[in-house]
Design an enzyme around this catalytic site. Structure first.
Site, mmCIF file in Angstrom:
data_model
loop_
_atom_site.group_PDB
_atom_site.id
_atom_site.type_symbol
_atom_site.label_atom_id
_atom_site.label_comp_id
_atom_site.label_asym_id
_atom_site.label_seq_id
_atom_site.Cartn_x
_atom_site.Cartn_y
_atom_site.Cartn_z
ATOM 1 N N ASN A 183 -10.286 0.140 0.515
ATOM 2 C CA ASN A 183 -8.706 0.282 0.584
ATOM 3 C C ASN A 183 -8.317 -0.497 -0.834
ATOM 4 O O ASN A 183 -8.519 -1.902 -1.035
ATOM 5 C CB ASN A 183 -8.123 -0.705 1.798
ATOM 6 N N HIS A 201 -3.196 7.244 2.846
ATOM 7 C CA HIS A 201 -3.609 5.867 2.276
ATOM 8 C C HIS A 201 -5.053 5.844 3.002
ATOM 9 O O HIS A 201 -5.239 5.869 4.182
ATOM 10 C CB HIS A 201 -2.570 4.870 2.888
ATOM 11 N N CYS A 211 0.873 -1.399 0.064
ATOM 12 C CA CYS A 211 -0.009 -0.161 0.021
ATOM 13 C C CYS A 211 0.903 1.234 -0.082
ATOM 14 O O CYS A 211 0.408 2.249 -0.408
ATOM 15 C CB CYS A 211 -0.934 0.013 1.135
HETATM 16 O O1 UT7 Z 1 -3.440 -1.359 3.681
HETATM 17 C C1 UT7 Z 1 -3.388 -1.836 4.825
HETATM 18 C C2 UT7 Z 1 -4.292 -2.013 5.732
HETATM 19 N N1 UT7 Z 1 -4.709 -2.467 6.628
HETATM 20 C C3 UT7 Z 1 -5.471 -1.892 7.642
HETATM 21 O O2 UT7 Z 1 -5.799 -0.726 7.323
HETATM 22 C C4 UT7 Z 1 -6.043 -2.393 8.677
HETATM 23 C C5 UT7 Z 1 -5.866 -1.873 10.010
HETATM 24 N N2 UT7 Z 1 -6.845 -2.577 10.848
HETATM 25 C C6 UT7 Z 1 -8.262 -2.044 10.900
HETATM 26 O O3 UT7 Z 1 -8.586 -1.367 10.077
HETATM 27 C C7 UT7 Z 1 -8.981 -2.686 11.876
HETATM 28 O O4 UT7 Z 1 -8.258 -3.279 12.729
HETATM 29 C C8 UT7 Z 1 -9.962 -3.374 11.350
HETATM 30 C C9 UT7 Z 1 -11.284 -2.768 10.665
HETATM 31 C C10 UT7 Z 1 -9.738 -4.271 10.583
HETATM 32 C C11 UT7 Z 1 -10.924 -4.278 12.447
HETATM 33 O O5 UT7 Z 1 -11.596 -3.166 13.496
HETATM 34 P P1 UT7 Z 1 -11.016 -3.522 14.997
HETATM 35 O O6 UT7 Z 1 -11.750 -2.239 15.657
HETATM 36 O O7 UT7 Z 1 -9.751 -3.601 15.347
HETATM 37 O O8 UT7 Z 1 -11.914 -4.624 15.302
HETATM 38 P P2 UT7 Z 1 -11.450 -6.141 16.026
HETATM 39 O O9 UT7 Z 1 -10.501 -6.742 14.915
HETATM 40 O O10 UT7 Z 1 -10.929 -5.717 17.112
HETATM 41 O O11 UT7 Z 1 -12.833 -6.793 15.922
HETATM 42 C C12 UT7 Z 1 -13.903 -6.528 16.930
HETATM 43 C C13 UT7 Z 1 -15.232 -7.126 16.716
HETATM 44 C C14 UT7 Z 1 -14.760 -8.831 16.781
HETATM 45 O O12 UT7 Z 1 -15.750 -9.471 17.611
HETATM 46 P P3 UT7 Z 1 -15.575 -9.627 19.241
HETATM 47 O O13 UT7 Z 1 -14.437 -10.766 19.176
HETATM 48 O O14 UT7 Z 1 -15.571 -8.570 19.651
HETATM 49 O O15 UT7 Z 1 -16.834 -10.568 19.341
HETATM 50 C C15 UT7 Z 1 -14.727 -9.352 15.362
HETATM 51 O O16 UT7 Z 1 -15.092 -10.609 15.282
HETATM 52 O O17 UT7 Z 1 -15.708 -7.036 15.429
HETATM 53 C C16 UT7 Z 1 -15.916 -8.539 14.742
HETATM 54 N N3 UT7 Z 1 -15.831 -8.480 13.504
HETATM 55 C C17 UT7 Z 1 -16.720 -8.239 12.652
HETATM 56 N N4 UT7 Z 1 -18.159 -8.038 12.633
HETATM 57 C C18 UT7 Z 1 -18.888 -7.691 11.703
HETATM 58 C C19 UT7 Z 1 -14.524 -8.450 12.618
HETATM 59 N N5 UT7 Z 1 -14.821 -8.170 11.124
HETATM 60 C C20 UT7 Z 1 -16.274 -8.089 11.160
HETATM 61 C C21 UT7 Z 1 -17.029 -7.830 10.311
HETATM 62 N N6 UT7 Z 1 -18.505 -7.583 10.303
HETATM 63 N N7 UT7 Z 1 -16.789 -7.697 9.011
#
Ligand code: UT7
Length: 312
Positions: free
Chosen positions: A267, A237, A112
Site C-alpha cells: 500500500n 487503491h 490514500c
Molecule cells: O490505505 C488505508 C489502508 N488501510 C487498509 O486497507 C487496512 C484495512 N484493513 C486490513 O487490510 C486488515 O484489517 C489487516 C490486513 C490490517 C488485518 O487483517 P485482519 O484479517 O483484519 O486481521 P486482524 O486484525 O483481525 O488480526 C487477526 C490476527 C490477530 O491475532 P489474534 O488476535 O487473532 O490472535 C493479530 O494479532 O492476526 C494477528 N496479526 C498478525 N499476525 C502475523 C496482525 N498482524 C499480523 C502480522 N503477522 N503482521
C-alpha cells in the site's frame, strides 16, 4: 473541452523489502501477509530519498511521456501526506527543479484517496479553460511514519510516486464522472499518533473500505452513464487484495478486469492508484476509448471514484 490523460510516469525506490525480510524483523510470516493482504514485497525509499525526489522523477517521466516540456505545464498538484515540510510544498520544490517557470504549484492532502481528489481538481481548471496542462502526482513515503514495532501495520506499506499529465481531450474522452466523499467521524480509526507514527484500526478501516469502495463505484458508474459490462479495467487503491476483490465482485467484473500491483508495491498511499494506472499502461492493458474506473479510500476517512474514457 473535457480533461483527459496525456501522459504517465512513475518512480519506485530501488530497495525491495520482502515478506521474508520482515520475518527477520518482527513476529510475522510470509503466509500471514500473503493470505491476509496479497502483499509479497514492497519498495522502501533510502533515508535521504524524500517525497519530493520521488515526485520529481515521476513528474519528469510523465511530462516526457506526454511529449511536453516543463515550460508547458500550468499547474502541479501533489497529493501526499508524508512531505518533509509543509512549506515550501512538494509542488514548489519540483516546479523549481524541473524549471517549470510558467507553473503554479500546490500540495493536496486526502491520504490514500489523494490522487483521485487531485485528478478531479485538475479537471476543473481544464474544463473551465483556465489551464491547459496540469501534472497530478501521487507520492508518499509511508516508511517514514510506519511504526516498525507494530506488526499489524508495518507489513502493509511501501513507498513510491506516480504522475499523470492532464489536458484537454476530445471525442467524448476524458473524465466522465466522479464521486468524492468524506466521513470525518471515522478519522479516529486511521491517524498519526502522539509518536507521529501511523495508527490504524485495521478491522474498522476494512469494513469502511469494502462498503465505500463498492458504493462509490456504483454511484460513479451511474453518473457516467457507463454500464458495468462496458467497464474495461478497475484500478482500485492497492491496500489489500481482499478489499480489491470485494470491489470487483460488487461490480460483477471478471478477474482479468482487476488491476493488481499490491503484491509488488504494498500500500503506497496516494501513489497506489496512479502507480497501478502507470503499470497498466506500460503493460499494454489500456487502449483508446477503454472505460476505466479508479477508486480509492483512506485516512480522513475519505474516498474518491472516477470514470475515465482513455485517450487524448
Ligand atoms: O490505505 C488505508 C489502508 N488501510 C487498509 O486497507 C487496512 C484495512 N484493513 C486490513 O487490510 C486488515 O484489517 C489487516 C490486513 C490490517 C488485518 O487483517 P485482519 O484479517 O483484519 O486481521 P486482524 O486484525 O483481525 O488480526 C487477526 C490476527 C490477530 O491475532 P489474534 O488476535 O487473532 O490472535 C493479530 O494479532 O492476526 C494477528 N496479526 C498478525 N499476525 C502475523 C496482525 N498482524 C499480523 C502480522 N503477522 N503482521
Amino acid at each position: 473541452m473535457n480533461a483527459g490523460i496525456l501522459g504517465v510516469g512513475k518512480y519506485v525506490p530501488e530497495r525491495v523489502l520482502t515478506n521474508a525480510d520482515l520475518e527477520k524483523m518482527m513476529d510475522t510470516s510470509d503466509e500471514w501477509i500473503r493470505t491476509r493482504t496479497g502483499i509479497q514485497e514492497r519498495r522502501i525509499a533510502r533515508e535521504d530519498e524524500y517525497v519530493h525526489d520521488m515526485a520529481y522523477e515521476a513528474a519528469k517521466a510523465a511530462i516526457e511521456n506526454a511529449g511536453l516540456t516543463p515550460e508547458d505545464i500550468d499547474l502541479f498538484i501533489v497529493a501526499t501526506v508524508t512531505q518533509e515540510s509543509n512549506f515550501p510544498s512538494v509542488g514548489n520544490i519540483i516546479q523549481d527543479r524541473l524549471g517549470a517557470k510558467n507553473a503554479a504549484a500546490m500540495d493536496l492532502g486526502a491520504a490514500c484517496a489523494g490522487f483521485t481528489y487531485g485528478t478531479v481538481t485538475a479537471a476543473q481548471f481544464i474544463q473551465t479553460g483556465a489551464y491547459k496542462n496540469i501534472v497530478v502526482i501521487g507520492a508518499d513515503k509511508l516508511s517514514k511514519i510506519t511504526d516498525w514495532e507494530d506488526r499489524s501495520t508495518a507489513v502493509l506499506f511501501g513507498d513510491g510516486a506516480g504522475a499523470i499529465v492532464m489536458g484537454p481531450v476530445s471525442d467524448g474522452r476524458g473524465l466522465l464522472a466522479f464521486d468524492l466523499g468524506s466521513d470525518g467521524s471515522g478519522g479516529k480509526h486511521l491517524n498519526l499518533n502522539e509518536k507521529r507514527k501511523l495508527y490504524m484500526n485495521g478491522r474498522e478501516v476494512f469494513r469502511f473500505a469494502v462498503r465505500q469502495m463498492g458504493d462509490a463505484s456504483l454511484r460513479v458508474l451511474e453518473k457516467s452513464g457507463i454500464a458495468k459490462d462496458d467497464l474495461d479495467l478497475l484500478i482500485p487503491h492497492q491496500a489489500n487484495i481482499r478489499i480489491m476483490e470485494a470491489s470487483r465482485e460488487r461490480l460483477e467484473l471478471p478477474e482479468e478486469k482487476l488491476m493488481k500491483t499490491v503484491h509488488k508495491y504494498g500500500n503506497t498511499s496516494a501513489s497506489s492508484i496512479v502507480l497501478a494506472l502507470v503499470d497498466a499502461v506500460e503493460e499494454g492493458r489500456i487502449n483508446d476509448d477503454d472505460n476505466l474506473l479508479l477508486v480509492g479510500f483512506g485516512a480522513g476517512l475519505t474516498w474518491g471514484a472516477l470514470v475515465i474514457k482513455w485517450g487524448k
